[in-house]
Design an enzyme around this catalytic site. Structure first.
Site, PDB file in Angstrom:
ATOM      1  N   GLY A  10      16.346  -3.339   9.863  1.00  0.00           N
ATOM      2  CA  GLY A  10      15.362  -4.363   9.486  1.00  0.00           C
ATOM      3  C   GLY A  10      15.846  -5.763   9.822  1.00  0.00           C
ATOM      4  O   GLY A  10      15.493  -6.723   9.155  1.00  0.00           O
ATOM      5  N   ASN A  12      14.940  -7.649  12.081  1.00  0.00           N
ATOM      6  CA  ASN A  12      13.952  -8.444  12.822  1.00  0.00           C
ATOM      7  C   ASN A  12      13.105  -9.330  11.905  1.00  0.00           C
ATOM      8  O   ASN A  12      12.206 -10.012  12.386  1.00  0.00           O
ATOM      9  CB  ASN A  12      13.019  -7.519  13.619  1.00  0.00           C
ATOM     10  CG  ASN A  12      12.268  -6.558  12.715  1.00  0.00           C
ATOM     11  OD1 ASN A  12      12.884  -5.818  11.962  1.00  0.00           O
ATOM     12  ND2 ASN A  12      10.956  -6.582  12.752  1.00  0.00           N
ATOM     13  N   GLY A  16      17.117  -9.829   6.669  1.00  0.00           N
ATOM     14  CA  GLY A  16      17.882  -9.150   7.725  1.00  0.00           C
ATOM     15  C   GLY A  16      18.021 -10.015   8.962  1.00  0.00           C
ATOM     16  O   GLY A  16      19.096 -10.059   9.585  1.00  0.00           O
ATOM     17  N   SER A 139      18.557  -4.241  -5.061  1.00  0.00           N
ATOM     18  CA  SER A 139      17.708  -5.256  -5.699  1.00  0.00           C
ATOM     19  C   SER A 139      17.976  -5.201  -7.201  1.00  0.00           C
ATOM     20  O   SER A 139      18.292  -4.141  -7.747  1.00  0.00           O
ATOM     21  CB  SER A 139      16.241  -4.926  -5.438  1.00  0.00           C
ATOM     22  OG  SER A 139      15.427  -5.656  -6.324  1.00  0.00           O
ATOM     23  N   TYR A 164      10.074   1.817  -5.845  1.00  0.00           N
ATOM     24  CA  TYR A 164      10.993   0.754  -5.392  1.00  0.00           C
ATOM     25  C   TYR A 164      12.235   0.698  -6.296  1.00  0.00           C
ATOM     26  O   TYR A 164      13.369   0.698  -5.813  1.00  0.00           O
ATOM     27  CB  TYR A 164      10.258  -0.588  -5.388  1.00  0.00           C
ATOM     28  CG  TYR A 164      11.053  -1.710  -4.760  1.00  0.00           C
ATOM     29  CD1 TYR A 164      11.186  -1.806  -3.375  1.00  0.00           C
ATOM     30  CD2 TYR A 164      11.700  -2.668  -5.542  1.00  0.00           C
ATOM     31  CE1 TYR A 164      11.927  -2.833  -2.794  1.00  0.00           C
ATOM     32  CE2 TYR A 164      12.439  -3.695  -4.974  1.00  0.00           C
ATOM     33  CZ  TYR A 164      12.542  -3.773  -3.604  1.00  0.00           C
ATOM     34  OH  TYR A 164      13.286  -4.788  -3.021  1.00  0.00           O
TER      35      TYR A 164
END
Ligand SMILES: NC(=O)c1ccc[n+]([C@@H]2O[C@H](COP(=O)([O-])OP(=O)(O)OC[C@H]3O[C@@H](n4cnc5c(N)ncnc54)[C@H](O)[C@@H]3O)[C@@H](O)[C@H]2O)c1
Length: 284
Positions: A10, A12, A16, A139, A164
């Site tokens: 990730g 991009n 990240g 997280s 999540y």
């Protein structure tokens, strides 16, 4: 970081992308893993421009597909002689209640089972490049995660929030188990809470007025992606972190994760169950 090879999943977008720019500025060879060739190529140019380091590449990876994870790892093992830092940064929220073609809950596969398989398959390269570091971007939401081994794949009960939170708890437990397994290998594994930043992570909020309001509030109250990347960068490069493993960092400091995250028995059991769920043929 000159001479070192770093993979950032990730890389991009959001945190990240900022992590990739920072590590490229420090001279590392940076490989970003992303789903789309056009977004990968655009991010590669942006990182090269920002860092002045031409040693940046992208490889295709879709964490929704275990086959894609396997192909990505096979490409890396073929092309790269070393891997000094692996940053499992990619994740998504709000993916709903659907299954991937591997039969896993989509959100759990993108945020946990995919990164689990990817890390597992890259361990030989990390070990041969030691001292090397694995960073799992978790997280603070992991505090709301629950461990129910009968509902690992979220079949009994689910919500976007619980997917999540559970995926991040599992990532912390994977970090703990990696640190135990890699104890003698000079490969460290640590988890990171980057802090809250207005990124594409919130793009699943389909109502644009609510989304824009959330983003504005986050921008006002919290930090930007550059700041949010600093803890991943710190754990990836700092000599202060050398040899430290199985820990949880936030704001460039060691913090205590949830009690569940620190349970070695849960970590062991989750590892063994995950091996089966991602179809690893030789279980350990
Ligand atoms: N932004 C926040 O407030 C916040 C807070 C705590 C933790 N995090 C964590 O930080 C990390 C980075 O998130 P971000 O905020 O920069 O969000 P982002 O959406 O900008 O970045 C997530 C990246 O993951 C990639 N990704 C998503 N699904 C994928 C898939 N199937 N295969 C491959 N790549 C995929 C995206 O393309 C993107 O590059 C995540 O692990 C996130 O959970 C973010």
């Amino acid at each position: 970081m000159v001479g070192k090879v770093v993979i950032i999943t990730g890389g991009n977008s959001g945190i990240g992308l900022e992590t990739a720019k920072n590590l490229a500025e420090r001279g590392a060879k940076v490989i970003i893993a992303c789903r789309s060739a056009s977004r990968g190529a655009a991010a590669k140019e942006e990182i090269i421009k920002a860092s002045g380091n031409p040693n940046v590449n992208y490889e295709l990876l879709d964490l929704e597909s275990l086959q894609s994870v396997r192909e990505f790892c096979a490409t890396i093992m073929k092309k790269e002689e070393r891997l000094d830092v692996l940053i499992n940064n990619a994740a998504a929220g709000g993916l709903g209640n659907s299954k991937t073609k591997d039969g896993l809950h989509k959100g759990m596969q993108v945020n946990f089972f995919g990164p689990f398989l990817l890390t597992y398959l890259l361990l030989p390269l990390l070990k041969s490049s030691a001292p090397s570091r694995i960073i799992n971007v978790s997280s603070a939401m992991h505090h709301y995660g629950k461990m129910d081994f009968d509902n690992l794949n979220m079949e009994k009960q689910w919500s976007d929030l619980s997917v999540y939170a559970n995926s991040k708890l599992y990532l912390n437990l994977m970090t703990l188990e990696l640190s135990r397994r890699l104890n003698n290998n000079e490969v460290t594994a640590n988890a990171v809470h980057p802090g809250i930043a207005a990124t594409n992570l919130f793009k699943h909020i389909t109502n644009s007025i609510i989304r824009n309001t959330v983003m504005k509030c986050i921008n006002f109250l919290f930090q930007d992606s550059w700041e949010a990347a600093q803890t991943s960068v710190y754990v990836a490069v700092s000599p202060e972190v050398a040899g430290k493993s199985g820990l949880y960092f936030s704001n460039c400091q060691e913090k205590k994760p949830s009690k569940l995250s620190q349970d070695p028995d849960l970590a062991k059991k989750l590892w063994l169950k995950s091996e089966k769920l991602v179809n690893l043929s030789c279980h350990s």
